[in-house]
Scaffold this active site. Structure first.
Site, PDB file in Angstrom:
ATOM      1  CE1 TYR A 299     -59.343  21.523  19.759  1.00 30.74           C
ATOM      2  CE2 TYR A 299     -58.462  22.084  17.599  1.00 30.74           C
ATOM      3  CZ  TYR A 299     -58.882  22.474  18.850  1.00 30.74           C
ATOM      4  OH  TYR A 299     -58.853  23.797  19.197  1.00 30.74           O
ATOM      5  CD  GLU A 375     -60.738  38.819  -1.808  1.00 29.42           C
ATOM      6  OE1 GLU A 375     -60.586  39.293  -0.660  1.00 29.42           O
ATOM      7  OE2 GLU A 375     -60.857  39.542  -2.826  1.00 29.42           O
TER       8      GLU A 375
END
Length: 396
Positions: A299, A375
Site C-alpha cells: 500500500y 462505542e
C-alpha cells in the site's frame, strides 16, 4: 449547514441502531476476501432504506448511490468490512462467534457508521444535489487489498471527493485526528528463506545452522534504519515471523522469516529492498548458506488533500466543537491503509475518530486480541459522515 437540527434528530434516532449493527458485525467477523455474509448483511440493510441504488462491484463488496434532485458534485465515503485472523480474548456479550477470527481493527464500527450515515442521508434525498456514494470495501487487511479491485471496477467513476474514517484506540474519545499531507505510511512486505545444512544439535560443526544465521540477519536488518537512512526519515523494518525446525535436537535445513517495511519517502522506499538483499546475502554467504529473498511493494501512503481536509476540519469544529480537533503531524501514523488507492485517483481525506477510554479499560492497541472501541465514538463518526455532503457543497 442546512437542516442542522433535523440532521441531529435523525442521528439521535439511529445511533442506537449503529451500535447494534457494530455488535452484530463484531460477533460475525469474516476474513479478507471472504466477507460473504458481511456483504450480504450490508446489501440487504442498505436496500431496506429506500432511495438508494445498491450494487455489488466485486464478489464481497457493496456500493450504494444516493442521487439528489439536482446536478452537483459526487462525494464518496468509504468503510472497510474485513476482520483479522486473531483469537479474541474479550469477555463482553458480543465476542466473536467465528473461532480464530476477530474484528481487532475497528472495521465493524466503520461499517456500522457508514450504514448509519446511509440511513440518515437516504431520508434527506430531496435536500441533496449531486450524489453521495457509499463504498463498503472488502479486504483492507491483505495486500494487494480490496480498494484497488474496487477502483478497477469503476466505483470512483465521476467521483469528485472521497473520505474515510478510522476508529483509533490510542486516542481518548472526544477527538478527531486531522492531518494534512501524508497521514499513513507506505507498507511493503518481504519473505526470506535461509537455506543451510541440517544436522544433529550435538554436532553443529557438521551442519550449516540457519537458525543462528537468521538471528544475525534479524539484528543486522535494523542497521538499515540506524545507519543507512537519513535520521530525518521515518522508516520501520519489522521481522514479524520466524519459522524453522521440527525438534529440539535437530538443526533444521532452512528457516523462513517475513515481515513489513514502512516508510514515507518514495526514493527511500525504493532503496530499502536493495539494502536488505545486500545484508541478507552477505551474512548467509559468509556462513556458507544460501538465501531466497522476495520483496513486494504494498500500500502507498495516504496523502490528504489540503483543500478537502481544510473543509472537513472546519466542519468538525462546527458539528462537534473546536475541542474535538486534534491536529496530526505529517507522518504521525506509521500504519498503512489501502484507502490510498482511492485518494490517489481523486482528492481524498482520511480522518481518525478517537475511540479509547482508559477509565473503561479500552486501552488495547489495534490488532490486539483484547482490542475494542468506545462505542460513544460511533456517534462522532456518524455526525461527520452525515454532515460532510452538505459541507462539501453537494447541496445548494
Amino acid at each position: 449547514m442546512i437542516e442542522t437540527i433535523k440532521n441531529e434528530e435523525l442521528v439521535e434516532a439511529v445511533k442506537g441502531t449503529v451500535i447494534q449493527w457494530r455488535r452484530y458485525l463484531h460477533q460475525n467477523p469474516e476474513l479478507s476476501f471472504q466477507e460473504e455474509k458481511t456483504s450480504q448483511f450490508v446489501y440487504e440493510t442498505l436496500e431496506s432504506f429506500g432511495n438508494l441504488n445498491v450494487s455489488r462491484p466485486t464478489r464481497t463488496s457493496v456500493v450504494a448511490r444516493l442521487v439528489g434532485e439536482k446536478p452537483g458534485s459526487v462525494l464518496a465515503m468509504r468503510a472497510d468490512m474485513d476482520a483479522l485472523p486473531i483469537k479474541e480474548e474479550n469477555d463482553f456479550s458480543f465476542v466473536s462467534t467465528n473461532p480464530g477470527v476477530m474484528h481487532a481493527c475497528g472495521h465493524d464500527g466503520h461499517t456500522a457508521m457508514l450504514l448509519g450515515a446511509a440511513k440518515v442521508l437516504s431520508q434527506l434525498k430531496e435536500q441533496i444535489n449531486g450524489e453521495v456514494r457509499f463504498i463498503f470495501q472488502h479486504a483492507e487487511e491483505v495486500p494487494p487489498g480490496g480498494a484497488i479491485e474496487m477502483v478497477n471496477a469503476g466505483v470512483l467513476l465521476d467521483v469528485d471527493h472521497v473520505i474515510g474514517l478510522h476508529l483509533a484506540s490510542p486516542f481518548e474519545t472526544g477527538k478527531i485526528g486531522i492531518g494534512y499531507g501524508p497521514v499513513s505510511a507506505n507498507c511493503d512486505v518481504f519473505d526470506i528463506t535461509i537455506n543451510g545444512k541440517g544436522g544433529h544439535s550435538s554436532q553443529p560443526n557438521t551442519a550449516i545452522d540457519p537458525v543462528t544465521i537468521s538471528a544475525q540477519v534479524v539484528n543486522n536488518l535494523q542497521h538499515i534504519v540506524s545507519r543507512n537512512i537519513a535520521t530525518r526519515e521515518k522508516v520501520v523494518i519489522s521481522v514479524t515471523q520466524i519459522h524453522g525446525g521440527s525438534a529440539q535436537n535437530i538443526i533444521p535445513q532452512s528457516v523462513k522469516l517475513n515481515g513489513t517495511v514502512r516508510s514515507f519517502d518514495q526514493e527511500v522506499r525504493k532503496d530499502i529492498p536493495h539494502l536488505m538483499e545486500r545484508i541478507i546475502k552477505g551474512i548467509t554467504e559468509a556462513h556458507g548458506a544460501t538465501c531466497n529473498f522476495d520483496y513486494e511493494f504494498g500500500y502507498d501512503s495516504v496523502v490528504n488533500d489540503e483543500n478537502l481536509t481544510g473543509k472537513l476540519e472546519e466542519m468538525v469544529g462546527e458539528v462537534l466543537g473546536s475541542e474535538f480537533v486534534l491536529k496530526l503531524e505529517p507522518g504521525a501514523m506509521m500504519g498503512s491503509e489501502d484507502f490510498s488507492a482511492f485518494s490517489k485517483k481523486v482528492p481524498g481525506c482520511f480522518l481518525l475518530v478517537a475511540a479509547g477510554n482508559e477509565e473503561e479499560g479500552i486501552v488495547y492497541p489495534h490488532h490486539h486480541p483484547r482490542f475494542t472501541v468506545d462505542e460513544k465514538a460511533l456517534e462522532h463518526g456518524l455526525k461527520i459522515l452525515v454532515n460532510a455532503p452538505f459541507k462539501l457543497n453537494v447541496n445548494t
